[in-house]
Design a protein around this motif. Structure first.
Motif, mmCIF file in Angstrom:
data_model
loop_
_atom_site.group_PDB
_atom_site.id
_atom_site.type_symbol
_atom_site.label_atom_id
_atom_site.label_comp_id
_atom_site.label_asym_id
_atom_site.label_seq_id
_atom_site.Cartn_x
_atom_site.Cartn_y
_atom_site.Cartn_z
ATOM 1 N N TRP A 79 0.854 -1.195 0.000
ATOM 2 C CA TRP A 79 0.000 0.000 0.000
ATOM 3 C C TRP A 79 0.885 1.239 0.000
ATOM 4 C CZ3 TRP A 79 -0.599 4.363 2.919
ATOM 5 C CH2 TRP A 79 -1.766 5.108 2.702
ATOM 6 N N ARG A 80 0.626 2.113 -0.970
ATOM 7 C CA ARG A 80 1.329 3.402 -1.044
ATOM 8 C C ARG A 80 0.273 4.482 -1.288
ATOM 9 N NH1 ARG A 80 4.212 -0.014 0.480
ATOM 10 N NH2 ARG A 80 6.298 -0.584 -0.275
ATOM 11 N N PRO A 81 0.434 5.683 -0.743
ATOM 12 C CA PRO A 81 -0.585 6.734 -0.939
ATOM 13 C C PRO A 81 -0.894 7.002 -2.404
ATOM 14 C CG PRO A 81 1.008 7.403 0.738
ATOM 15 C CD PRO A 81 1.540 6.137 0.132
ATOM 16 N N GLU A 82 0.132 6.876 -3.269
ATOM 17 C CA GLU A 82 -0.068 7.188 -4.688
ATOM 18 C C GLU A 82 -1.026 6.225 -5.384
ATOM 19 O OE1 GLU A 82 4.214 8.340 -3.596
ATOM 20 O OE2 GLU A 82 2.765 6.769 -3.120
ATOM 21 N N ILE A 83 -1.158 5.019 -4.873
ATOM 22 C CA ILE A 83 -2.032 4.037 -5.514
ATOM 23 C C ILE A 83 -3.136 3.568 -4.570
ATOM 24 C CG2 ILE A 83 -0.339 3.215 -7.193
ATOM 25 C CD1 ILE A 83 0.235 0.859 -5.298
ATOM 26 N N ALA A 84 -3.380 4.333 -3.520
ATOM 27 C CA ALA A 84 -4.347 3.910 -2.501
ATOM 28 C C ALA A 84 -5.727 3.649 -3.101
ATOM 29 C CB ALA A 84 -4.438 4.964 -1.398
ATOM 30 N N GLU A 134 0.571 -4.273 2.695
ATOM 31 C CA GLU A 134 1.715 -3.981 3.563
ATOM 32 C C GLU A 134 1.986 -2.486 3.467
ATOM 33 O OE1 GLU A 134 5.757 -6.387 3.644
ATOM 34 O OE2 GLU A 134 5.886 -4.684 2.263
ATOM 35 N N ALA A 135 2.158 -1.821 4.610
ATOM 36 C CA ALA A 135 2.429 -0.384 4.634
ATOM 37 C C ALA A 135 3.765 -0.126 5.313
ATOM 38 C CB ALA A 135 1.318 0.355 5.382
ATOM 39 N N VAL A 136 4.550 0.790 4.759
ATOM 40 C CA VAL A 136 5.828 1.152 5.370
ATOM 41 C C VAL A 136 5.549 1.762 6.743
ATOM 42 C CG1 VAL A 136 7.889 2.575 5.178
ATOM 43 C CG2 VAL A 136 6.927 1.480 3.135
ATOM 44 N N SER A 137 6.072 1.150 7.773
ATOM 45 C CA SER A 137 5.739 1.536 9.142
ATOM 46 C C SER A 137 6.036 3.001 9.417
ATOM 47 C CB SER A 137 6.518 0.650 10.124
ATOM 48 O OG SER A 137 6.312 1.064 11.454
ATOM 49 N N PRO A 187 -4.407 6.725 7.518
ATOM 50 C CA PRO A 187 -5.038 7.165 6.269
ATOM 51 C C PRO A 187 -6.426 6.560 6.109
ATOM 52 C CG PRO A 187 -2.755 6.514 5.886
ATOM 53 C CD PRO A 187 -3.088 6.117 7.293
ATOM 54 N N ASP A 188 -7.334 7.348 5.565
ATOM 55 C CA ASP A 188 -8.708 6.866 5.367
ATOM 56 C C ASP A 188 -8.731 5.571 4.561
ATOM 57 O OD1 ASP A 188 -9.636 9.040 6.765
ATOM 58 O OD2 ASP A 188 -10.129 10.213 4.979
ATOM 59 N N SER A 189 -7.861 5.474 3.562
ATOM 60 C CA SER A 189 -7.836 4.279 2.714
ATOM 61 C C SER A 189 -7.516 3.036 3.533
ATOM 62 C CB SER A 189 -6.803 4.453 1.599
ATOM 63 O OG SER A 189 -6.641 3.256 0.868
ATOM 64 N N LEU A 190 -6.523 3.116 4.427
ATOM 65 C CA LEU A 190 -6.186 1.959 5.253
ATOM 66 C C LEU A 190 -7.328 1.622 6.200
ATOM 67 C CD1 LEU A 190 -2.416 2.402 6.228
ATOM 68 C CD2 LEU A 190 -3.422 0.806 4.596
ATOM 69 N N PHE A 250 4.611 4.463 -10.727
ATOM 70 C CA PHE A 250 3.440 3.591 -10.679
ATOM 71 C C PHE A 250 2.738 3.529 -12.034
ATOM 72 C CE2 PHE A 250 4.024 5.246 -6.369
ATOM 73 C CZ PHE A 250 4.142 4.049 -5.668
ATOM 74 N N PRO A 251 2.464 2.325 -12.534
ATOM 75 C CA PRO A 251 1.749 2.184 -13.807
ATOM 76 C C PRO A 251 0.239 2.289 -13.599
ATOM 77 C CG PRO A 251 2.270 0.030 -12.970
ATOM 78 C CD PRO A 251 2.837 1.017 -11.972
ATOM 79 N N GLU A 252 -0.505 2.134 -14.666
ATOM 80 C CA GLU A 252 -1.953 2.105 -14.562
ATOM 81 C C GLU A 252 -2.400 0.880 -13.747
ATOM 82 O OE1 GLU A 252 -4.188 4.383 -15.624
ATOM 83 O OE2 GLU A 252 -2.387 5.579 -16.048
#
Length: 435
Positions: free
Chosen positions: A10-15, A28-31, A40-43, A254-256
């Motif tokens: 999980w990265r904010p750019e592709i959330a 998996e999120a970078v601690s 984050p709302d997404s998580l 990040f790709p599509e």
């Protein structure tokens, strides 16, 4: 071990894309990028749907000569509890060296560096892992890393080193098959042999990622598609054991979403292919994963500390290359560290490249050559700005004034006051100082 299934980093750019992807069982999120009090709302939405979230640490430095920092361990534990995670993960690496143990300045690598596969390093790592296990509320798994360089005088293969670590501590293993491929290209190590030597029953989950080759060196970029050789290693692993979880890592470029979904499909197929050739009944290895280890001695810590400090100093401070290392390969690693440092500083302080324009990157790389990082990336950004303001190379003008204002805004113990009266007083002082 809990079955995790197929996941993605999980990265904010592709959330948003991750939330919509079919077949995502866990993330998996970078601690260090997660604030427990402000998830984050997404998580939060993913967790509400029953998607497991695992915090993945990058700064603990379990392979370093010092004992793990209590504050960093507490932060990792806090994130595991906030996310309701079944386990946490970190790396078999060192990220800093020097300090009181070696009576030398503390140096930060800003990157994961390999530990020597020696008895001294293993003793220290085992004790550090036990300290971490005692401080964490959930099980710990540790990851093999990619490396550009090899230590001289190593006493074990990677598989033997990881087997001993799991055997002596009971720690779980996060096996990165992309890193096995990296070490195959860069250090001539056979990934099949490494897998054959591993305690496969200790595997917590598997990482898969992409990279690229340049001038015979493989760079584990996490910014390129997963290549076939990495998928082949995943198939080999899956032919030996059913991995509890497999996760795709992508950190930038990040790709599509459709391309990421295609990579996840290829990962699932690689696992299925391995499962098809795996024997129906695996024979237990029978080794005791909780064997009592010998204590790591203070002398081993000091020897390891001196060796790691000498290597890191050569990489980030330009000191002589320690005997036995490949000078060319160390040069590649040093440039990679400086480049990553410039990229991360640009992310944590995006105003710097905006203020400096095209001069930012060459200016930072020149600065990094003689100024090791000692206090993390935010401190690094402030030190770089201060260096530009003090070295006399930045001429008077709008750029210098804007950079000075930026530095003053962030360098004090508290933000500068924005009250009209205080701002007017600052402006009056500037006028008087320029008379």
């Amino acid at each position: 071990m809990e079955r995790l299934g197929t996941g993605i980093g999980w990265r904010p750019e592709i959330a948003d894309a991750v939330e919509r992807m079919p077949g995502i069982d866990w993330v998996e999120a970078v601690s260090e990028n997660v604030c427990p009090g402000h998830l984050p709302d997404s998580l939060q939405r993913l967790r509400a749907r029953g998607v497991t979230v695992v915090p993945h640490g990058v700064s603990l430095g379990l392979g370093g000569a010092d004992r793990p920092d209590a504050g960093r361990l507490a932060a990792l534990a806090e994130r595991a509890e906030a996310l309701g995670s079944p386990l946490v993960t970190e790396h078999i690496a060192f990220v800093r060296a020097g300090g009181p143990l070696t009576a030398s300045p503390l140096l930060e690598a800003g990157h994961l560096l390999p530990v020597p596969r020696t008895r001294d390093a293993l003793d220290v790592l085992c004790e550090n892992v036990r300290i971490a296990q005692d401080a964490l509320p959930v099980p710990l798994a540790v990851e093999n890393i990619a490396a550009l360089i090899s230590w001289p005088g190593e006493e074990m293969t990677e598989g033997q080193f990881l087997y001993e670590l799991a055997d002596r501590t009971g720690v779980r293993l996060l096996i990165d098959v992309a890193n096995l491929h990296t070490n195959h290209v860069n250090r001539g190590e056979d990934p099949a042999k490494a897998l054959a030597e591993l305690p496969l029953e200790a595997i917590a989950y598997v990482h898969v990622a992409g990279g690229f080759e340049r001038d015979g060196v493989w760079h584990d970029s996490h910014a390129h598609p997963v290549p076939q050789p990495v998928l082949d290693i995943l198939t080999d692993l899956a032919s030996r054991v059913a991995p509890p979880g497999v996760l795709l890592e992508r950190d930038e470029n990040f790709p599509e979403p459709a391309e990421l979904e295609g990579e996840l499909t290829a990962i699932r197929l690689a696992v299925e292919k391995g499962a098809a050739v795996r024997a129906e009944a695996a024979t237990p290895t029978g080794h005791d994963t909780m064997a009592t280890p010998s204590a790591a001695t203070d002398a081993a810590r000091q020897r390891l500390g001196l060796a790691q400090t000498a290597l890191l100093s050569a990489l980030v401070a330009g000191t002589p290359v320690p005997e036995g290392f490949d000078r060319v390969r160390l040069g590649v690693q040093a440039r990679a560290l400086a480049g990553k440092r410039a990229d991360v500083v640009a992310k944590v302080a995006p105003e710097l490249p905006q203020i400096l324009g095209e001069a930012y990157r060459p200016g930072f790389l020149a600065y990094a050559h003689g100024h090791p990082m000692t206090g993390g990336y935010r401190r690094d950004a402030l030190d770089f700005a201060a260096h530009l303001l003090l070295d006399g190379h930045l001429a008077e003008g709008a750029v210098r004034r804007e950079l000075r204002a930026w530095w003053l805004e962030r360098s004090g113990p508290v933000p500068r006051s924005q009250r009209p009266a205080v701002r007017a007083a600052r402006a009056a002082r500037r006028v008087l100082l320029h008379r």
